[in-house]
Design a protein around this motif. Structure first.
Motif, PDB file in Angstrom:
ATOM      1  N   THR A  81       0.963  -1.370  -0.008  1.00 47.98           N
ATOM      2  CA  THR A  81       0.052  -0.138   0.014  1.00 47.98           C
ATOM      3  C   THR A  81       0.964   1.162  -0.164  1.00 47.98           C
ATOM      4  O   THR A  81       1.876   1.258   0.655  1.00 47.98           O
ATOM      5  N   VAL A  82       0.361   2.140  -0.775  1.00 49.25           N
ATOM      6  CA  VAL A  82       1.387   3.536  -0.800  1.00 49.25           C
ATOM      7  C   VAL A  82       0.510   4.629  -0.880  1.00 49.25           C
ATOM      8  O   VAL A  82      -0.647   4.770  -1.677  1.00 49.25           O
ATOM      9  N   LEU A  83       0.808   5.560   0.019  1.00 53.03           N
ATOM     10  CA  LEU A  83       0.328   6.753   0.157  1.00 53.03           C
ATOM     11  C   LEU A  83       0.897   7.810  -0.819  1.00 53.03           C
ATOM     12  O   LEU A  83       1.936   7.805  -0.665  1.00 53.03           O
ATOM     13  N   ILE A  84      -0.071   8.330  -1.856  1.00 57.27           N
ATOM     14  CA  ILE A  84       0.461   9.568  -2.472  1.00 57.27           C
ATOM     15  C   ILE A  84      -0.274  10.682  -2.207  1.00 57.27           C
ATOM     16  O   ILE A  84      -1.483  10.960  -2.721  1.00 57.27           O
ATOM     17  N   HIS A  85       0.649  11.858  -1.846  1.00 58.79           N
ATOM     18  CA  HIS A  85       0.049  13.060  -1.764  1.00 58.79           C
ATOM     19  C   HIS A  85      -0.171  13.764  -2.801  1.00 58.79           C
ATOM     20  O   HIS A  85       0.741  13.915  -3.873  1.00 58.79           O
ATOM     21  N   ALA A  86      -1.152  14.413  -3.034  1.00 62.93           N
ATOM     22  CA  ALA A  86      -1.586  15.118  -4.445  1.00 62.93           C
ATOM     23  C   ALA A  86      -1.542  14.358  -5.544  1.00 62.93           C
ATOM     24  O   ALA A  86      -1.055  14.511  -6.574  1.00 62.93           O
ATOM     25  N   ALA A  87      -2.448  13.169  -5.512  1.00 64.35           N
ATOM     26  CA  ALA A  87      -2.529  11.969  -6.182  1.00 64.35           C
ATOM     27  C   ALA A  87      -2.962  12.378  -7.681  1.00 64.35           C
ATOM     28  O   ALA A  87      -2.759  11.720  -8.625  1.00 64.35           O
ATOM     29  N   SER A 147       5.094   6.193   0.912  1.00 67.68           N
ATOM     30  CA  SER A 147       4.615   7.315   0.739  1.00 67.68           C
ATOM     31  C   SER A 147       5.213   8.182   0.037  1.00 67.68           C
ATOM     32  O   SER A 147       6.574   8.479   0.004  1.00 67.68           O
ATOM     33  N   LEU A 148       4.784   8.925  -0.993  1.00 68.97           N
ATOM     34  CA  LEU A 148       5.197   9.881  -1.947  1.00 68.97           C
ATOM     35  C   LEU A 148       4.499  11.145  -1.666  1.00 68.97           C
ATOM     36  O   LEU A 148       3.335  11.375  -1.734  1.00 68.97           O
ATOM     37  N   ASP A 149       5.504  12.191  -1.450  1.00 73.12           N
ATOM     38  CA  ASP A 149       5.053  13.509  -1.178  1.00 73.12           C
ATOM     39  C   ASP A 149       5.430  14.587  -2.360  1.00 73.12           C
ATOM     40  O   ASP A 149       6.528  14.891  -2.704  1.00 73.12           O
ATOM     41  N   PHE A 150       4.234  14.776  -3.094  1.00 69.81           N
ATOM     42  CA  PHE A 150       4.184  15.679  -4.123  1.00 69.81           C
ATOM     43  C   PHE A 150       3.631  17.087  -3.702  1.00 69.81           C
ATOM     44  O   PHE A 150       3.329  17.838  -4.834  1.00 69.81           O
ATOM     45  N   LEU A 151       3.282  17.287  -2.419  1.00 67.90           N
ATOM     46  CA  LEU A 151       2.619  18.437  -2.230  1.00 67.90           C
ATOM     47  C   LEU A 151       3.275  19.408  -1.327  1.00 67.90           C
ATOM     48  O   LEU A 151       3.393  20.709  -1.567  1.00 67.90           O
TER      49      LEU A 151
END
Length: 308
Positions: A146-152, A213-217
């Protein structure tokens, strides 16, 4: 040739006439058909990357390009005049960008354009697609979990969501607007609202937390991720360097022809789609910058250049 340039940091980009750039031995000259618009482009104009790159004025903006090879350097054998190509054309200095009718591109950055993509789609792929692809690699998102992507649903997050889902990962994607939920589901994510209480909302979907988790925000995204990710090294941000203090990774995208070929393969397999929100003529670049600065862009803004 026509190009969108600035003569000093802080100026409004404008369409000007510029001399044709020279082509180095290991480069090609690309006749631009489409050029992506990314927040970093107007930040270059603002001077934000001056500590990292020497700038030479007049400076042509833009790093994304899709177009046709017009000339090859004397050492180039991999591409020929007439080839359709894409590139993330970031060099080790800022001067010859892609918001122009022609741009010189180093061989290391080039890949063939996918035949299944329109010019606008191909022009919106390189920087955002590579950022997503390389961030996923750093986080070790190569299969399930499971991966959490910010600003998906953003320009980069939309690519990361699709790629992660295509690899069999369960994606929980954040957005600031409930009206974006259907779009995130279309990309392959389970949507959640960002903002206060995010960690609790994610735990409602994943009580044991998430694997990566990937943060693009930016903002507080990294701190929320630290509450949810079991292995801190799998927290990746492309906007917040403080992630390293938590044991995570800060990723700065780099040009890569091989990675672009991999993205092309995903697109040709139907696993990756470039969502173009606006296709705007080169001479209206100021409007494209205004839209990008305003944020809340779903998908990609692309500048277009007609064929000769």
């Amino acid at each position: 040739m026509r190009a969108v340039t600035i003569d000093a940091y802080g100026e409004t980009p404008r369409l000007t006439e510029q001399p044709m750039p020279k082509v180095g031995p290991d480069s090609v000259l690309v006749r631009v058909r489409a050029a992506g618009v990314n927040p970093v482009d107007w930040r270059v104009a603002d001077g934000a990357v001056d500590p990292l790159l020497n700038a030479y004025f007049p400076l042509t903006l833009g790093w994304d390009v899709a177009g046709v090879v017009a000339q090859v350097g004397v050492a180039v054998t991999e591409f020929a005049v007439g080839d359709e190509v894409v590139a993330y054309n970031r060099q080790d200095f800022a001067q010859f960008g892609t918001w122009a009718e022609y741009t010189p591109v180093p061989l290391r950055s080039l890949a063939p354009k996918s035949a299944g993509m329109s010019w606008e789609e191909a022009g919106g792929l390189p920087l955002a697609g590579l950022t997503a692809y390389q961030a996923l690699a750093a986080a070790g998102v190569n299969g399930g979990g499971t991966v959490l992507i910010h600003a998906a649903g953003g320009g980069v997050g939309g690519f990361a969501t699709q790629i992660a889902a295509s690899r069999g990962a369960r994606v929980i994607g954040t957005t600031s607007r409930t009206e974006s939920f259907p779009f995130l589901r279309e990309l392959g994510a389970e949507p959640v609202l960002s903002g206060e209480g995010l960690a609790e909302r994610v735990r409602e979907l994943a009580p044991e937390g998430v694997d990566a988790s990937l943060d693009f925000l930016g903002g507080g995204s990294v701190a929320v991720s630290a509450e949810l990710v079991r292995v801190p090294h799998r927290i990746v941000s492309v906007v917040d360097g403080s992630v390293k203090e938590l044991g995570g990774q800060y990723v700065w995208v780099h040009p890569s022809g091989p990675d672009l070929r991999a993205l092309n393969a995903l697109a040709e397999a139907g696993s990756l789609r470039v969502h173009v929100s606006s296709a705007i003529p080169l001479e209206q670049a100021e409007e494209a910058v205004r839209l990008s600065r305003g944020g809340r862009v779903r998908g990609k803004i692309v500048l277009t250049v007609p064929a000769e």
